[in-house]
Design a protein around this motif. Sequence first.
Motif, PDB file in Angstrom:
ATOM      1  N   LEU A   1      36.519  43.002  51.360  1.00 54.92           N
ATOM      2  CA  LEU A   1      35.578  42.830  50.239  1.00 54.92           C
ATOM      3  C   LEU A   1      36.051  43.738  49.118  1.00 54.92           C
ATOM      4  O   LEU A   1      36.364  44.910  49.343  1.00 54.92           O
ATOM      5  CB  LEU A   1      34.158  43.211  50.660  1.00 54.92           C
ATOM      6  CG  LEU A   1      33.071  43.064  49.582  1.00 54.92           C
ATOM      7  CD1 LEU A   1      32.733  41.586  49.365  1.00 54.92           C
ATOM      8  CD2 LEU A   1      31.808  43.834  49.961  1.00 54.92           C
ATOM      9  N   SER A   2      36.131  43.195  47.895  1.00 52.30           N
ATOM     10  CA  SER A   2      36.561  44.021  46.763  1.00 52.30           C
ATOM     11  C   SER A   2      35.392  44.276  45.827  1.00 52.30           C
ATOM     12  O   SER A   2      34.475  43.455  45.701  1.00 52.30           O
ATOM     13  CB  SER A   2      37.706  43.338  46.006  1.00 52.30           C
ATOM     14  OG  SER A   2      37.293  42.078  45.510  1.00 52.30           O
ATOM     15  N   GLY A   3      35.433  45.415  45.161  1.00 49.88           N
ATOM     16  CA  GLY A   3      34.378  45.770  44.222  1.00 49.88           C
ATOM     17  C   GLY A   3      34.943  46.526  43.044  1.00 49.88           C
ATOM     18  O   GLY A   3      35.964  47.224  43.160  1.00 49.88           O
ATOM     19  N   GLY A   4      34.303  46.389  41.893  1.00 50.69           N
ATOM     20  CA  GLY A   4      34.761  47.095  40.704  1.00 50.69           C
ATOM     21  C   GLY A   4      33.603  47.439  39.795  1.00 50.69           C
ATOM     22  O   GLY A   4      32.505  46.876  39.899  1.00 50.69           O
ATOM     23  N   PHE A   5      33.869  48.360  38.891  1.00 54.17           N
ATOM     24  CA  PHE A   5      32.863  48.815  37.952  1.00 54.17           C
ATOM     25  C   PHE A   5      33.063  48.062  36.644  1.00 54.17           C
ATOM     26  O   PHE A   5      34.005  48.305  35.912  1.00 54.17           O
ATOM     27  CB  PHE A   5      32.972  50.325  37.744  1.00 54.17           C
ATOM     28  CG  PHE A   5      32.840  51.113  39.017  1.00 54.17           C
ATOM     29  CD1 PHE A   5      31.595  51.472  39.497  1.00 54.17           C
ATOM     30  CD2 PHE A   5      33.961  51.466  39.755  1.00 54.17           C
ATOM     31  CE1 PHE A   5      31.463  52.195  40.677  1.00 54.17           C
ATOM     32  CE2 PHE A   5      33.848  52.184  40.926  1.00 54.17           C
ATOM     33  CZ  PHE A   5      32.594  52.549  41.394  1.00 54.17           C
ATOM     34  N   GLY A   6      32.204  47.122  36.344  1.00 53.84           N
ATOM     35  CA  GLY A   6      32.381  46.246  35.201  1.00 53.84           C
ATOM     36  C   GLY A   6      32.952  44.919  35.654  1.00 53.84           C
ATOM     37  O   GLY A   6      33.342  44.737  36.807  1.00 53.84           O
ATOM     38  N   ARG A   7      32.998  43.945  34.729  1.00 52.92           N
ATOM     39  CA  ARG A   7      33.520  42.627  35.063  1.00 52.92           C
ATOM     40  C   ARG A   7      35.003  42.697  35.373  1.00 52.92           C
ATOM     41  O   ARG A   7      35.747  43.413  34.710  1.00 52.92           O
ATOM     42  CB  ARG A   7      33.288  41.661  33.895  1.00 52.92           C
ATOM     43  CG  ARG A   7      31.825  41.392  33.604  1.00 52.92           C
ATOM     44  CD  ARG A   7      31.206  40.529  34.680  1.00 52.92           C
ATOM     45  NE  ARG A   7      29.786  40.312  34.452  1.00 52.92           N
ATOM     46  CZ  ARG A   7      28.991  39.699  35.323  1.00 52.92           C
ATOM     47  NH1 ARG A   7      29.478  39.254  36.471  1.00 52.92           N
ATOM     48  NH2 ARG A   7      27.705  39.545  35.054  1.00 52.92           N
ATOM     49  N   GLY A   8      35.422  41.954  36.367  1.00 52.17           N
ATOM     50  CA  GLY A   8      36.829  41.953  36.722  1.00 52.17           C
ATOM     51  C   GLY A   8      37.092  41.028  37.893  1.00 52.17           C
ATOM     52  O   GLY A   8      36.175  40.411  38.438  1.00 52.17           O
ATOM     53  N   PRO A   9      38.359  40.931  38.316  1.00 51.63           N
ATOM     54  CA  PRO A   9      38.726  40.012  39.390  1.00 51.63           C
ATOM     55  C   PRO A   9      38.439  40.586  40.777  1.00 51.63           C
ATOM     56  O   PRO A   9      39.334  40.877  41.564  1.00 51.63           O
ATOM     57  CB  PRO A   9      40.234  39.824  39.158  1.00 51.63           C
ATOM     58  CG  PRO A   9      40.675  41.123  38.568  1.00 51.63           C
ATOM     59  CD  PRO A   9      39.533  41.590  37.717  1.00 51.63           C
TER      60      PRO A   9
ATOM     61  N   MET B   1      39.126  33.798  24.477  1.00 50.40           N
ATOM     62  CA  MET B   1      40.330  34.596  24.268  1.00 50.40           C
ATOM     63  C   MET B   1      41.164  33.982  23.146  1.00 50.40           C
ATOM     64  O   MET B   1      41.337  32.771  23.093  1.00 50.40           O
ATOM     65  CB  MET B   1      41.158  34.654  25.558  1.00 50.40           C
ATOM     66  CG  MET B   1      42.392  35.528  25.447  1.00 50.40           C
ATOM     67  SD  MET B   1      43.505  35.421  26.874  1.00 50.40           S
ATOM     68  CE  MET B   1      42.386  35.928  28.165  1.00 50.40           C
ATOM     69  N   LYS B   2      41.679  34.852  22.270  1.00 44.07           N
ATOM     70  CA  LYS B   2      42.529  34.376  21.188  1.00 44.07           C
ATOM     71  C   LYS B   2      43.989  34.629  21.542  1.00 44.07           C
ATOM     72  O   LYS B   2      44.365  35.735  21.950  1.00 44.07           O
ATOM     73  CB  LYS B   2      42.177  35.085  19.882  1.00 44.07           C
ATOM     74  CG  LYS B   2      42.862  34.478  18.654  1.00 44.07           C
ATOM     75  CD  LYS B   2      42.297  35.062  17.366  1.00 44.07           C
ATOM     76  CE  LYS B   2      42.842  34.325  16.146  1.00 44.07           C
ATOM     77  NZ  LYS B   2      42.257  34.828  14.878  1.00 44.07           N
TER      78      LYS B   2
ATOM     79  N   THR C   1      43.784  38.592  34.199  1.00 48.02           N
ATOM     80  CA  THR C   1      44.373  39.866  33.786  1.00 48.02           C
ATOM     81  C   THR C   1      43.596  40.472  32.621  1.00 48.02           C
ATOM     82  O   THR C   1      43.366  41.687  32.577  1.00 48.02           O
ATOM     83  CB  THR C   1      45.846  39.661  33.383  1.00 48.02           C
ATOM     84  OG1 THR C   1      46.525  38.991  34.447  1.00 48.02           O
ATOM     85  CG2 THR C   1      46.527  40.984  33.112  1.00 48.02           C
ATOM     86  N   HIS C   2      43.171  39.631  31.692  1.00 48.45           N
ATOM     87  CA  HIS C   2      42.397  40.130  30.548  1.00 48.45           C
ATOM     88  C   HIS C   2      41.065  40.702  31.017  1.00 48.45           C
ATOM     89  O   HIS C   2      40.597  41.735  30.519  1.00 48.45           O
ATOM     90  CB  HIS C   2      42.170  38.984  29.562  1.00 48.45           C
ATOM     91  CG  HIS C   2      41.519  39.408  28.279  1.00 48.45           C
ATOM     92  ND1 HIS C   2      40.229  39.077  27.951  1.00 48.45           N
ATOM     93  CD2 HIS C   2      41.994  40.149  27.244  1.00 48.45           C
ATOM     94  CE1 HIS C   2      39.930  39.591  26.772  1.00 48.45           C
ATOM     95  NE2 HIS C   2      40.977  40.235  26.321  1.00 48.45           N
ATOM     96  N   SER C   3      40.446  40.033  31.982  1.00 51.07           N
ATOM     97  CA  SER C   3      39.184  40.521  32.530  1.00 51.07           C
ATOM     98  C   SER C   3      39.367  41.887  33.178  1.00 51.07           C
ATOM     99  O   SER C   3      38.557  42.798  33.000  1.00 51.07           O
ATOM    100  CB  SER C   3      38.641  39.510  33.556  1.00 51.07           C
ATOM    101  OG  SER C   3      37.462  39.986  34.151  1.00 51.07           O
ATOM    102  N   LEU C   4      40.455  42.028  33.931  1.00 53.34           N
ATOM    103  CA  LEU C   4      40.739  43.315  34.564  1.00 53.34           C
ATOM    104  C   LEU C   4      40.939  44.406  33.517  1.00 53.34           C
ATOM    105  O   LEU C   4      40.409  45.513  33.644  1.00 53.34           O
ATOM    106  CB  LEU C   4      41.989  43.190  35.441  1.00 53.34           C
ATOM    107  CG  LEU C   4      42.540  44.487  36.040  1.00 53.34           C
ATOM    108  CD1 LEU C   4      41.484  45.145  36.929  1.00 53.34           C
ATOM    109  CD2 LEU C   4      43.798  44.210  36.833  1.00 53.34           C
ATOM    110  N   ARG C   5      41.668  44.087  32.456  1.00 47.78           N
ATOM    111  CA  ARG C   5      41.934  45.099  31.430  1.00 47.78           C
ATOM    112  C   ARG C   5      40.680  45.512  30.683  1.00 47.78           C
ATOM    113  O   ARG C   5      40.599  46.627  30.167  1.00 47.78           O
ATOM    114  CB  ARG C   5      42.974  44.573  30.439  1.00 47.78           C
ATOM    115  CG  ARG C   5      44.364  44.522  31.012  1.00 47.78           C
ATOM    116  CD  ARG C   5      45.387  44.293  29.941  1.00 47.78           C
ATOM    117  NE  ARG C   5      46.726  44.478  30.466  1.00 47.78           N
ATOM    118  CZ  ARG C   5      47.816  44.555  29.717  1.00 47.78           C
ATOM    119  NH1 ARG C   5      47.720  44.466  28.405  1.00 47.78           N
ATOM    120  NH2 ARG C   5      48.989  44.720  30.261  1.00 47.78           N
TER     121      ARG C   5
END
Length: 457
Positions: A361-369, A1-2, A295-299
């Motif tokens: 249990l949490s799940g998401g589509f793509g990388r994230g927290p 991250m920059k 937060t960046h991962s979530l975005r």
Amino acid sequence: MKIAIKNPAPIGPNLEKWGDYHFGLALAKSLEKLGATVVQHFWPNWDDDDGEDMVILLRGKRSYTPPPSKLSLIWIISHPGTIKYDEISKFDMVYVASETHYKAIRSLPGLTVDVARQCTDTSVFFADGQDKLRRDVSFVANSRGVRREVLSWAVGAGTPVHVVGRHWGNLGLGHLVKSQYIDNDALPGFYRRTRLTLNDHWSDMAHFGYINNRIFDCLACGTPILTDEFSELRTVCGDGILYASDMDSFGAAIEEYLLDYPSVLGRAQQLWQRIGANYSFDARAAQIWDWATTTHSLRNSLCYDAGGVRTASSEPLTSIIGKAVDALRKAGVTREVQTLHLCPTPWGTSSLFANKEISYLSGGFGRGPWHVLMDSQMGGLADKHFDMIVIEPTDNLAELVGQDQVGFAKRLASKLNKDGVVIAPSAQAKTLFTGWKGVKADMATPFALLQPKAPKA
């Protein structure tokens, strides 16, 4: 991250004489240890853009509006009395350098706030154990046209003080000044050879509970401090430092310093042993990095909904989760409610964690927290396992589902137990869960409680 640090030190021949300059360098160094790429934008070049993912504003005298497209953090390190809600509400994260200020603003709508007190660069500010070489009482400060109380008390008490700083001559204190300026590189060595350092805070800093970084610089060098006092400073430092609020208390503190220096020195050094790990730039960088990367991962995930983040609230979700758990209990579910949380937000996660009847249990589509990385087929999840599936509002859900809305609803239903329920945003329930029980319920509420229709016998 920059990361770009918006540093209030002004570009010019005196750039490196500003404390903010060295504050920014130390923070950058610690962030780079964690894997960040860091650039500094000094005032007035705050409109520069080096393609950074995130901006950090070191908020001193100057305000700044971050671009909405970048992750943003404001760290209020001084001049807290000038802060306005309209300014800080534009940032994704607000760091304040005191618990007092945190408590005052934490409940304001639309803010994410945390405490990040000032700190020191422990790679240069450290004790060397040569306490026998310490000499003098020192005060490193510019007058800014004000006869600082702590120095007035020292003069009144007849205490010799080695002053380093500018603009004292017009106040009749020029005879105390040994030098106008000390290089930042020489400051740690100066403190390591000082027996006692005087310190004070500007009134707004004390009012809002902001402890200046001189306290931590000196403690890291093993140097005792005599300072003005306020509640938060006492909470952090206790009896590890000396305090004064008037001439009498200053005189008493100086007497203790003169008559029992080993105890004064020992208490200061023991204090730093207790708190030092939490007051380094490495500690602050870790705090920033943990929040920023999550937060960046979530975005960057497909679940992120930029339009909904600022208006999110946990209250409606908390209410309907309670109703769902009650319904499951009535249906005969006696164990912990097995729950899958799709596209979680911090607000939704806190609502689910607050309910002690839930196994989460949490799940998401793509990388994230979240715990589980999923695809639209949800093939990695066991069938007939979950009592409840909670879906948070996100405009991206329709895009994820695409044209296969019926198939998505069927796959979701296959993950539920016999009496399982789905909590979904009302606006999307009509489209995605046509034919499910509950879809015709009150759609004026933010969330709908749904069940797949049982197949006909």
